[in-house]
Design an enzyme around this catalytic site. Structure first.
Site, PDB file in Angstrom:
ATOM      1  N   LYS A  60     121.282  86.485 100.726  1.00  0.00           N
ATOM      2  CA  LYS A  60     121.179  87.793 101.374  1.00  0.00           C
ATOM      3  C   LYS A  60     119.946  88.496 100.817  1.00  0.00           C
ATOM      4  O   LYS A  60     119.948  88.994  99.693  1.00  0.00           O
ATOM      5  CB  LYS A  60     122.396  88.669 101.118  1.00  0.00           C
ATOM      6  CG  LYS A  60     122.375  89.950 101.997  1.00  0.00           C
ATOM      7  CD  LYS A  60     123.017  91.142 101.350  1.00  0.00           C
ATOM      8  CE  LYS A  60     122.069  91.964 100.542  1.00  0.00           C
ATOM      9  NZ  LYS A  60     121.044  92.707 101.324  1.00  0.00           N
ATOM     10  N   GLU A  73     119.962  90.103  86.912  1.00  0.00           N
ATOM     11  CA  GLU A  73     118.649  90.579  86.465  1.00  0.00           C
ATOM     12  C   GLU A  73     118.535  92.020  86.942  1.00  0.00           C
ATOM     13  O   GLU A  73     118.354  92.278  88.126  1.00  0.00           O
ATOM     14  CB  GLU A  73     117.530  89.703  87.053  1.00  0.00           C
ATOM     15  CG  GLU A  73     117.622  88.241  86.669  1.00  0.00           C
ATOM     16  CD  GLU A  73     117.462  88.001  85.176  1.00  0.00           C
ATOM     17  OE1 GLU A  73     116.881  88.866  84.484  1.00  0.00           O
ATOM     18  OE2 GLU A  73     117.919  86.958  84.698  1.00  0.00           O
ATOM     19  N   CYS A 126     110.438  95.671  87.745  1.00  0.00           N
ATOM     20  CA  CYS A 126     111.463  95.912  86.728  1.00  0.00           C
ATOM     21  C   CYS A 126     110.923  95.771  85.311  1.00  0.00           C
ATOM     22  O   CYS A 126     111.426  96.394  84.381  1.00  0.00           O
ATOM     23  CB  CYS A 126     112.659  94.976  86.943  1.00  0.00           C
ATOM     24  SG  CYS A 126     112.250  93.222  86.949  1.00  0.00           S
ATOM     25  N   GLU A 136     115.129 104.543  84.647  1.00  0.00           N
ATOM     26  CA  GLU A 136     114.167 103.725  85.376  1.00  0.00           C
ATOM     27  C   GLU A 136     113.685 104.499  86.598  1.00  0.00           C
ATOM     28  O   GLU A 136     114.472 104.841  87.484  1.00  0.00           O
ATOM     29  CB  GLU A 136     114.802 102.403  85.796  1.00  0.00           C
ATOM     30  CG  GLU A 136     113.811 101.449  86.445  1.00  0.00           C
ATOM     31  CD  GLU A 136     114.418 100.089  86.755  1.00  0.00           C
ATOM     32  OE1 GLU A 136     113.746  99.082  86.562  1.00  0.00           O
ATOM     33  OE2 GLU A 136     115.597 100.069  87.191  1.00  0.00           O
TER      34      GLU A 136
END
Length: 480
Positions: A179, A254, A288, A387
């Protein structure tokens, strides 16, 4: 690559890829794909349903015994044919990434396309090696494929993040249902065009586009999915882990990062700042592993801020298809608004604006945010802890190595980081103290064969190289 080439016309894909063939979706609801540089609709893909996930998982389950029993050399040959078919599409991939994500075309060619081709090429070589066996006393320890893998991937590196899951899973002998992100699904369709051309056995890889709450949740919770491999936000990772835990399924996660770039007092300041700014702004900060906290010794702080401002000014926002553009848009209006909110809050919290910010000039349309540098950021503030996922860099002073390490480790994340020092032994000693999955010392280059993953809330498991393949294997002890 022809950098002056026009973006492709409207891209409409109407099918799923199930059991080795293009198939009609259960419903005809489309998902519009936007060009974030203009706000225009540039493509459509089907919105998959749980029924489509059932079909895909059934195809992967049926294909698993045969693929798992396939000799490593034969699996490697299949992956090599996929590599050839994907390489032939490299220019189309780069242009599609530039179109649906907004990555400047030169960067899309070098990183968004070049890196996953390198990863796939490495997997071809690694797949040909039989899994290691060892004898411990009277036990033979063997490694076997885990089974059917549900791969759920993000929008920021729409080919690399897929290949980093799909290639090692196939090399290990697993079958896969993918997906991709609904924000950047067109690149995945180019990959599956290559899959079809390469002639992988039916059901070994399957594609179901759709949204996370519908397709992602159905895949993560599916009773016939043996492992879920997910890359994305920590909040979504928690949800994936919860769904998988209900049936004790394996997960590889992750997740987020808030990486620190430690510039020690004796570092080559000009180089450390230039590389650090480039890393923080890579892919418009939508990375990231971005070094979004720059830690600088107090004795060199003011000098560093001058260098940072000059380096950031070179990142001109603009049309991704303009060869002079170094900073593309953010992926969506919601993401751009979220990033602006982080900047506004940091200024309200007392951070000092060095460059960029809410009043910086921007292109007249598209989801752009100016490259923004904020100084005097408190290590406990929201900007230093959360973040941002945009072109925003926080600069923080420190007094000595111990304080630098304490600030760097003051995070719930632990994905990446960097250390700079004229003394290589000193830099290595500091790198060892950082609680993070990867550390670059004095600009050490990214190694696509090294294990990639994080500590703490940056995730579970490792991707890339031999460690990435082992992530998709079970270990069995046979007593004799």
């Amino acid at each position: 690559m022809d950098l002056a080439a026009a973006p492709p016309a409207l891209l409409v894909r109407r099918h799923l890829y199930l059991g080795g063939a293009w198939a009609d979706p259960s419903e005809n609801e489309p998902i519009d794909v936007e060009n974030p540089a203009t706000g225009e609709t540039v493509g459509q893909v089907p919105a998959g349903t749980p029924a489509d996930v059932d079909r895909a998982v059934a195809a992967a389950r049926a294909a698993f015994p045969g693929w798992a029993a396939t000799a490593p050399a034969e699996r490697a040959a299949h992956l090599d044919r996929l590599l050839a078919a994907l390489t032939a599409r490299a220019e189309d991939i780069a242009r599609t990434v530039a179109l649906e994500l907004g990555t400047p075309l030169k960067l899309a060619a070098r990183v968004q396309t070049g890196l996953p081709l390198t990863v796939l090429r490495d997997c071809v070589e690694l797949a040909a090696r039989p899994p290691a066996e060892e004898t411990i006393g009277n036990s033979l320890v063997v490694r076997e494929p885990v089974g059917v893998v549900g791969a759920i991937t993000p929008w920021n590196y729409p080919l690399h993040q897929v290949v980093a899951k799909l290639a090692p899973a196939l090399a290990a002998g697993c079958t896969v249902v993918l997906k991709p992100s609904e924000l950047t699904p067109l690149t995945a369709y180019l990959l599956f065009d290559a899959v079809a051309e390469a002639g992988l056995p039916a059901g070994v890889v399957n594609l179901v586009p759709g949204t996370g709450p519908v397709v992602g949740e159905a895949l993560a919770a599916h009773p016939d999915v043996d492992m879920v491999s997910f890359t994305g936000s920590t909040a979504t990772g928690r949800r994936i882990a919860h769904l998988a835990a209900d049936r004790i399924a394996r997960v590889a996660l992750e997740l987020g990062g808030k990486s620190a770039n430690l510039i020690l007092a004796d570092a080559d300041l000009a180089t450390a700042v230039k590389v650090g700014v480039g890393n923080a702004l890579l892919n418009s900060g939508q990375t990231c592993t971005a070094w979004t906290r720059m830690l600088v010794h107090r004795d060199r702080y003011d000098e560093a801020l001058d260098l940072v401002a000059r380096a950031a000014a070179a990142y001109r926002p603009g049309d991704p298809f303009d060869p002079d553009t170094r900073l593309g848009p953010l992926v969506s209006a919601a993401q751009a608004e979220r990033v602006r909110g982080h900047v506004d809050r940091a200024l309200a919290d007392g951070a000092r604006l060095v460059c960029g910010g809410p009043d910086a000039p921007l292109p007249p349309r598209g989801h752009f945010v100016a490259p923004t540098v904020l100084a005097d950021v408190h290590p406990d503030s929201a900007l230093a802890q959360e973040e941002v996922f945009g072109p925003v860099l926080a600069v923080i002073p420190f007094a000595d190595d111990d304080e630098a390490v304490a600030i760097a480790n003051n995070s719930r994340y632990g994905l990446a980081g960097a250390v700079w020092s004229a003394d290589a032994d000193r830099a290595l000693a500091v790198a060892r103290r950082l609680r993070t999955g990867q550390v670059d010392v004095n600009g050490g280059g990214f190694n696509p064969r090294a294990p990639f993953g994080g500590y703490k809330q940056s995730g579970l498991g490792r991707e890339l190289g031999p460690y990435g393949i082992d992530e998709f294997r079970e270990i069995k002890a046979i007593q004799r």
